[in-house]
Design a protein around this motif. Structure first.
Motif, PDB file in Angstrom:
ATOM      1  N   LEU A 135     -30.226   1.252 122.671  1.00  0.00           N
ATOM      2  CA  LEU A 135     -28.908   0.640 122.552  1.00  0.00           C
ATOM      3  C   LEU A 135     -28.472   0.139 123.926  1.00  0.00           C
ATOM      4  O   LEU A 135     -28.695   0.788 124.947  1.00  0.00           O
ATOM      5  CB  LEU A 135     -27.888   1.641 122.024  1.00  0.00           C
ATOM      6  N   VAL A 136     -27.851  -1.022 123.930  1.00  0.00           N
ATOM      7  CA  VAL A 136     -27.398  -1.646 125.162  1.00  0.00           C
ATOM      8  C   VAL A 136     -25.940  -2.035 125.000  1.00  0.00           C
ATOM      9  O   VAL A 136     -25.549  -2.575 123.962  1.00  0.00           O
ATOM     10  CB  VAL A 136     -28.238  -2.920 125.466  1.00  0.00           C
ATOM     11  N   GLY A 137     -25.148  -1.746 126.009  1.00  0.00           N
ATOM     12  CA  GLY A 137     -23.749  -2.145 126.002  1.00  0.00           C
ATOM     13  C   GLY A 137     -23.564  -3.404 126.821  1.00  0.00           C
ATOM     14  O   GLY A 137     -24.266  -3.633 127.805  1.00  0.00           O
ATOM     15  N   GLN A 138     -22.638  -4.249 126.387  1.00  0.00           N
ATOM     16  CA  GLN A 138     -22.371  -5.487 127.096  1.00  0.00           C
ATOM     17  C   GLN A 138     -20.895  -5.815 126.957  1.00  0.00           C
ATOM     18  O   GLN A 138     -20.284  -5.589 125.910  1.00  0.00           O
ATOM     19  CB  GLN A 138     -23.216  -6.624 126.523  1.00  0.00           C
ATOM     20  N   LEU A 139     -20.315  -6.359 128.013  1.00  0.00           N
ATOM     21  CA  LEU A 139     -18.919  -6.767 128.023  1.00  0.00           C
ATOM     22  C   LEU A 139     -18.871  -8.286 128.112  1.00  0.00           C
ATOM     23  O   LEU A 139     -19.458  -8.886 129.023  1.00  0.00           O
ATOM     24  CB  LEU A 139     -18.220  -6.139 129.228  1.00  0.00           C
ATOM     25  N   VAL A 140     -18.205  -8.909 127.135  1.00  0.00           N
ATOM     26  CA  VAL A 140     -18.146 -10.365 127.039  1.00  0.00           C
ATOM     27  C   VAL A 140     -16.708 -10.774 126.763  1.00  0.00           C
ATOM     28  O   VAL A 140     -16.027 -10.126 125.964  1.00  0.00           O
ATOM     29  CB  VAL A 140     -19.067 -10.853 125.881  1.00  0.00           C
ATOM     30  N   VAL A 141     -16.237 -11.834 127.417  1.00  0.00           N
ATOM     31  CA  VAL A 141     -14.937 -12.397 127.069  1.00  0.00           C
ATOM     32  C   VAL A 141     -15.183 -13.605 126.175  1.00  0.00           C
ATOM     33  O   VAL A 141     -16.158 -14.341 126.364  1.00  0.00           O
ATOM     34  CB  VAL A 141     -14.091 -12.781 128.303  1.00  0.00           C
ATOM     35  N   ALA A 142     -14.341 -13.768 125.176  1.00  0.00           N
ATOM     36  CA  ALA A 142     -14.555 -14.834 124.205  1.00  0.00           C
ATOM     37  C   ALA A 142     -13.270 -15.596 123.920  1.00  0.00           C
ATOM     38  O   ALA A 142     -12.174 -15.034 123.966  1.00  0.00           O
ATOM     39  CB  ALA A 142     -15.103 -14.263 122.897  1.00  0.00           C
ATOM     40  N   SER A 161     -18.576 -15.563 127.299  1.00  0.00           N
ATOM     41  CA  SER A 161     -19.153 -15.471 128.644  1.00  0.00           C
ATOM     42  C   SER A 161     -19.257 -14.018 129.050  1.00  0.00           C
ATOM     43  O   SER A 161     -18.327 -13.241 128.832  1.00  0.00           O
ATOM     44  CB  SER A 161     -18.271 -16.201 129.655  1.00  0.00           C
ATOM     45  N   PRO A 162     -20.369 -13.646 129.668  1.00  0.00           N
ATOM     46  CA  PRO A 162     -20.512 -12.250 130.097  1.00  0.00           C
ATOM     47  C   PRO A 162     -19.559 -11.935 131.240  1.00  0.00           C
ATOM     48  O   PRO A 162     -19.218 -12.797 132.043  1.00  0.00           O
ATOM     49  CB  PRO A 162     -21.966 -12.164 130.567  1.00  0.00           C
ATOM     50  N   VAL A 163     -19.141 -10.687 131.277  1.00  0.00           N
ATOM     51  CA  VAL A 163     -18.331 -10.193 132.381  1.00  0.00           C
ATOM     52  C   VAL A 163     -19.288  -9.504 133.338  1.00  0.00           C
ATOM     53  O   VAL A 163     -20.066  -8.636 132.927  1.00  0.00           O
ATOM     54  CB  VAL A 163     -17.254  -9.195 131.886  1.00  0.00           C
ATOM     55  N   LEU A 164     -19.258  -9.917 134.575  1.00  0.00           N
ATOM     56  CA  LEU A 164     -20.145  -9.309 135.559  1.00  0.00           C
ATOM     57  C   LEU A 164     -19.694  -7.884 135.827  1.00  0.00           C
ATOM     58  O   LEU A 164     -18.515  -7.625 136.056  1.00  0.00           O
ATOM     59  CB  LEU A 164     -20.142 -10.112 136.853  1.00  0.00           C
ATOM     60  N   ALA A 165     -20.640  -6.971 135.768  1.00  0.00           N
ATOM     61  CA  ALA A 165     -20.336  -5.556 135.998  1.00  0.00           C
ATOM     62  C   ALA A 165     -20.069  -5.324 137.475  1.00  0.00           C
ATOM     63  O   ALA A 165     -20.709  -5.928 138.336  1.00  0.00           O
ATOM     64  CB  ALA A 165     -21.499  -4.685 135.535  1.00  0.00           C
ATOM     65  N   GLU A 166     -19.122  -4.453 137.728  1.00  0.00           N
ATOM     66  CA  GLU A 166     -18.847  -4.086 139.113  1.00  0.00           C
ATOM     67  C   GLU A 166     -19.980  -3.203 139.607  1.00  0.00           C
ATOM     68  O   GLU A 166     -20.527  -2.392 138.870  1.00  0.00           O
ATOM     69  CB  GLU A 166     -17.520  -3.352 139.211  1.00  0.00           C
ATOM     70  N   SER A 167     -20.332  -3.332 140.879  1.00  0.00           N
ATOM     71  CA  SER A 167     -21.451  -2.578 141.422  1.00  0.00           C
ATOM     72  C   SER A 167     -21.103  -1.118 141.649  1.00  0.00           C
ATOM     73  O   SER A 167     -21.978  -0.286 141.797  1.00  0.00           O
ATOM     74  CB  SER A 167     -21.915  -3.204 142.739  1.00  0.00           C
TER      75      SER A 167
END
Length: 177
Positions: A135-142, A161-167
């Protein structure tokens, strides 16, 4: 014409139906949620007379649907958009959307929905296994644009569009001011 509050609720339901159809892998339902040329009576035509494609009989670029999946180019036209969803559904064993920050705006026969898609998905199971793939999680704004039709609100455009993950590392500014 229905009251503005009712329109907002109807658009919110249409938006939810779109994501639920994706979760179920229900391509037939998903197809009915997208705008089709027959859904628009007397639609304003926004053709460019300088574009040879717009001169073709039956072409109405003003009501053409469009879609941008994260990392994909723009897909234009109902056939191309629906093919992309068929491809995604065929290659995704599991997907679930947790929508947050949902905002609905309605002006006349057009509605705009912005939201954050918190996506949990799983790929194909490893060979010789009955288990789901990782399973993979992803954060996207639409942004989803809907048009009012005689059959209810239909999806006209989807842009994600994907939300870039904070480092997780704090940046420090060691340079002199």
């Amino acid at each position: 014409m229905s009251a503005p509050r009712t329109d907002v609720e109807e658009v919110a339901r249409a938006n939810t139906a779109f994501y639920e159809a994706m979760e179920r892998g229900d391509f037939e339902e998903l197809s009915t949620l997208w705008l089709a040329p027959m859904d628009i009576d007397g639609a304003e035509h926004t053709a460019d007379p300088a574009d040879p494609e717009d001169l073709e009989e039956g072409t109405d670029r003003g009501t053409e649907v469009s879609c941008v999946h994260p990392g994909w180019p723009v897909l234009t036209g109902r056939g191309e958009v629906l093919r992309s969803y068929a491809l995604i559904m065929a290659n995704t064993e599991y997907i679930q959307f947790f929508l947050t920050d949902v905002h609905v705006s309605v002006i006349s026969d057009t509605a705009l929905v912005t939201c954050t898609e918190n996506i949990l998905s799983g790929g194909p199971a490893p060979e010789d296994s009955d288990e789901l793939g990782p399973l993979v999680g992803q954060l996207v704004v639409a942004t989803n644009v809907f048009r009012r039709t005689s059959e209810g609100w239909k999806l006209w455009s989807h842009h994600a569009s994907p939300v870039l993950a904070e480092s997780g590392e704090e940046e420090t500014d060691d340079s002199p001011s």
